[in-house]
Design an enzyme around this catalytic site. Structure first.
Site: not given
Ligand code: T46
Length: 133
Positions: A49-51, A96
């Site tokens: 839950f981040h890039a 992702r």
């Protein structure tokens, strides 16, 4: 162009069993400056839950399987990782999410840079704002 960049890894298995060796800058298009692995993920738990602003990574499921959702702010693609012989390159500025870890999943990640929290974008609206300029 597909968001999922699959990579077949150099396999040197023989009668004794399997062996995969990965060298930075030749087998992967970056220097490998950090390695970490995710394992024993609790049932029903999702991660990610981040890039990353700059970081590139090679992800390989060396045991078991998991699903990875990739999102560049315009399109989304899902991939299942389930083999120690191939993986995916996740480029920078790709959101992702990691889902559906099997009990025996060991996800090995080879990263282009040391850990830096300032490289993370953990807010999805901020990610969309930055990626769509
Ligand atoms: C990614 C996915 C696939 C460190 O101190 N050093 C490290 O190298 C890493 C990876 C994490 N950490 C710390 C940062 C957090 O306090 O460990 C804690 C858990 O990390 P995070 O919540 O970012 O874990 P995931 O599984 O959500 O994400 C990780 C990676 O951080 C990320 O880059 O792409 O795995």
């Amino acid at each position: 162009m597909s968001l999922v960049k699959r990579l077949d890894l150099p396999y040197m298995g023989d009668g004794r069993g399997g062996l995969v060796a990965v060298e930075g800058l030749s087998d992967v298009p970056f220097e490998i400056r950090r390695v970490y692995y995710i394992f024993k993920t609790e049932p029903g738990v999702s991660r990610g839950f981040h890039a990353h602003k700059e970081l590139k990574q090679l992800m390989v499921c060396v045991s078991g399987q998991c699903d990875i959702l990739l999102d560049d702010g315009k399109s989304k693609e899902n991939v299942t990782l389930n083999s120690p012989k191939n993986g995916i390159i996740v480029e920078s500025m790709v959101w992702r999410e990691l889902h559906n870890f099997s009990d025996d999943c060991v996800l090995l990640v080879m990263a282009s840079d040391p850990y830096s929290e300032s490289d993370y974008i953990r807010d999805y609206s901020e990610f969309l704002e930055i990626s769509n300029v």
